[in-house]
Scaffold this active site. Structure first.
Site, PDB file in Angstrom:
ATOM      1  N   THR A 174      41.154  50.819  27.047  1.00  0.00           N
ATOM      2  CA  THR A 174      39.830  50.544  27.587  1.00  0.00           C
ATOM      3  C   THR A 174      38.967  51.809  27.597  1.00  0.00           C
ATOM      4  O   THR A 174      39.498  52.910  27.709  1.00  0.00           O
ATOM      5  CB  THR A 174      40.016  50.021  29.034  1.00  0.00           C
ATOM      6  N   ARG A 202      42.048  34.976  29.070  1.00  0.00           N
ATOM      7  CA  ARG A 202      42.425  35.931  30.126  1.00  0.00           C
ATOM      8  C   ARG A 202      41.317  36.979  30.346  1.00  0.00           C
ATOM      9  O   ARG A 202      40.728  37.478  29.407  1.00  0.00           O
ATOM     10  CB  ARG A 202      43.731  36.633  29.743  1.00  0.00           C
ATOM     11  N   GLY A 204      40.399  40.670  32.407  1.00  0.00           N
ATOM     12  CA  GLY A 204      40.996  41.789  33.137  1.00  0.00           C
ATOM     13  C   GLY A 204      40.111  42.278  34.270  1.00  0.00           C
ATOM     14  O   GLY A 204      39.204  41.567  34.720  1.00  0.00           O
ATOM     15  N   ASP A 205      40.365  43.489  34.714  1.00  0.00           N
ATOM     16  CA  ASP A 205      39.620  44.070  35.832  1.00  0.00           C
ATOM     17  C   ASP A 205      38.274  44.670  35.425  1.00  0.00           C
ATOM     18  O   ASP A 205      37.358  44.773  36.242  1.00  0.00           O
ATOM     19  CB  ASP A 205      40.454  45.183  36.484  1.00  0.00           C
ATOM     20  N   THR A 225      41.055  52.124  34.143  1.00  0.00           N
ATOM     21  CA  THR A 225      41.831  51.689  32.977  1.00  0.00           C
ATOM     22  C   THR A 225      43.289  51.538  33.405  1.00  0.00           C
ATOM     23  O   THR A 225      43.807  52.375  34.134  1.00  0.00           O
ATOM     24  CB  THR A 225      41.741  52.689  31.810  1.00  0.00           C
TER      25      THR A 225
HETATM   26  N1  ASP Z   1      42.279  47.301  32.293  1.00  0.00           N
HETATM   27  C1  ASP Z   1      42.264  46.647  31.008  1.00  0.00           C
HETATM   28  C2  ASP Z   1      42.611  45.198  31.169  1.00  0.00           C
HETATM   29  O1  ASP Z   1      43.566  44.896  31.864  1.00  0.00           O
HETATM   30  C3  ASP Z   1      43.221  47.244  30.027  1.00  0.00           C
HETATM   31  C4  ASP Z   1      43.058  48.700  29.781  1.00  0.00           C
HETATM   32  O2  ASP Z   1      42.669  49.459  30.663  1.00  0.00           O
HETATM   33  O3  ASP Z   1      43.317  49.104  28.629  1.00  0.00           O
HETATM   34  O4  ASP Z   1      41.979  44.386  30.542  1.00  0.00           O
END
Ligand code: ASP
Length: 308
Positions: A174, A202, A204-205, A225
Site C-alpha cells: 500500500t 473485500r 481493507g482499512d 499499511t
Molecule cells: N492495508 C492494506 C489492506 O489490507 C494492505 C497493505 O497495507 O498493503 O488492504
C-alpha cells in the site's frame, strides 16, 4: 502562517527480506520514493496546501509499478484489480474515499473528487467508477494494470489457496502520504490494491477514515499499511489521534502504544506514517521493513526501507 512544514510517505510495510533484495531493485524502490517525496515537498515548499501535497505524492506512488496501488495493484481471486483509496483534510475533517474500483488510473484523485465535489464520503465499485467518468478522470485498460510479477504472485497464491499480502515474503505494498503545510493544516492519503487473491468485494482499512487514514488539525495525520482486517478492528489511525487528544500523549508515545503494543497483541503486522501539528514525524512499523521517506523544513530528509 508558520514556516514549519513536513511530509512523510510510505510504499508499504512487511517482511521485506534483504536476501531477496538486489542493489538494483533497492535503488528502483528508493527512486520511486524520492520522486513522490519531491512531488509533495515541492508543493509544500511553495506554500501549497497539505491536501494537494498528499494527493500529488500518492499519485506519483500509484503510477510507479513496484508499489501495490494504481499501476502495480495486486490481483484479486477472480483475476481482477479492485483498488481502495482515501484522502482526508484535518482542517474541517473533510474526507473522500473509494473502494473496489477498477480501471481508474489514480484512485486517490477519485477520492479527492468525492471529497470536493460530492455530498458523500465513500463510494464503491461501479457507482464510484460512474462518478469518476462524470468527473472526467483518466481510465486505463486491463493491459495497463497487468504487471507480470503481480500475476505470478496471484498464480502462486491461487495454487496454495491463500490470501496473500502483496509479496510472497509478506510485504504490504500500500502507499500513503501525510503532510503539514505552512498554514498549519494536516492531511493524509492512502491508496492500495489490497491483498493478493483477496475475495472479490473485500475492502481493507485504507479507505476507511479512522482505520487506515485520518487527519485532524488538533492532533495528527496518519496513513497505515499492514494487515487491513486487524487495522480496521483496531481503528488504528483514530486511536492514535485519540491518545493525543484525550490522554495528552506525544505523537511518538501514541504511535508506540498502538504499533508496538496494541497491534502486536492481536497479531496486526504493519506500520504507519504520522505527522502532528507540531511538525513531528513518526514512521513506526512492527514488521521487518517499511518503504518510507520523509522531509521537513527543519532539515530532516530520509529515504529508508529497513530498520536502520
Ligand atoms: N492495508 C492494506 C489492506 O489490507 C494492505 C497493505 O497495507 O498493503 O488492504
Amino acid at each position: 502562517m508558520t514556516n514549519n512544514f513536513s511530509l512523510a510517505i510510505h510504499g508499504g510495510a512487511g517482511t521485506i527480506l534483504r536476501s531477496t533484495m538486489t542493489l538494483e531493485l533497492q535503488q528502483q524502490y528508493e527512486a520511486g520514493l524520492q520522486n513522490a517525496l519531491d512531488a509533495g515537498y515541492g508543493i509544500l515548499h511553495a506554500g501549497g496546501s497539505s491536501i494537494d501535497a498528499v494527493e500529488a505524492a500518492v499519485v506519483s506512488l500509484e503510477d510507479f509499478p513496484l508499489f501495490n496501488a494504481g499501476k502495480g495493484a495486486v490481483f484479486n481471486n477472480i483475476g481482477g484489480h479492485e483498488m481502495d483509496a482515501a484522502i482526508m483534510s484535518g482542517k474541517g475533517l473533510e474526507a473522500g474515499a473509494v473502494c473496489g474500483v477498477s480501471h481508474v488510473k489514480n484512485p486517490v484523485a477519485l477520492a479527492r473528487a468525492i471529497m470536493d465535489d460530492s455530498e458523500h464520503v465513500l463510494l464503491c465499485g461501479q457507482g464510484a467508477e460512474q462518478f469518476a467518468k462524470l468527473r472526467g478522470l483518466v481510465f486505463e485498460d486491463d493491459a495497463y494494470f497487468y504487471v507480470e510479477q503481480r500475476y505470478q504472485q496471484w498464480q502462486q497464491a491461487l495454487k496454495e489457496d491463500r490470501v496473500q499480502l502483496d509479496h510472497s515474503d509478506k510485504k504490504f505494498g500500500t502507499v500513503g502520504a501525510v503532510a503539514l503545510d505552512k498554514d498549519g493544516s494536516l492531511a493524509a492519503a492512502t491508496s492500495t490494491g489490497g491483498m493478493t487473491n483477496k475475495k472479490y468485494g473485500r475492502m481493507g482499512d485504507s479507505p476507511i477514515p479512522g482505520a487506515g487514514t485520518y487527519a485532524n488539525n488538533n492532533t495528527c495525520a496518519i496513513s497505515c499499511t499492514g494487515h487491513g482486517e486487524l487495522f480496521i478492528r483496531s481503528v488504528v489511525a483514530y486511536d492514535i489521534s485519540c491518545l493525543i487528544e484525550y490522554k495528552g500523549l506525544s505523537l511518538k508515545e501514541a504511535c508506540d502504544v498502538v504499533v508496538y503494543d496494541k497491534l502486536v497483541k492481536i497479531g496486526g503486522e504493519g506500520g504507519l506514517i504520522a505527522i502532528d501539528k507540531h511538525c513531528n514525524i513518526e514512521m513506526p512499523f512492527n514488521s521487518e521493513g517499511m518503504y518510507r521517506a520523509c522531509r521537513n523544513s527543519a532539515g530532516r530528509n530520509e529515504v529508508k526501507i529497513y530498520k536502520d
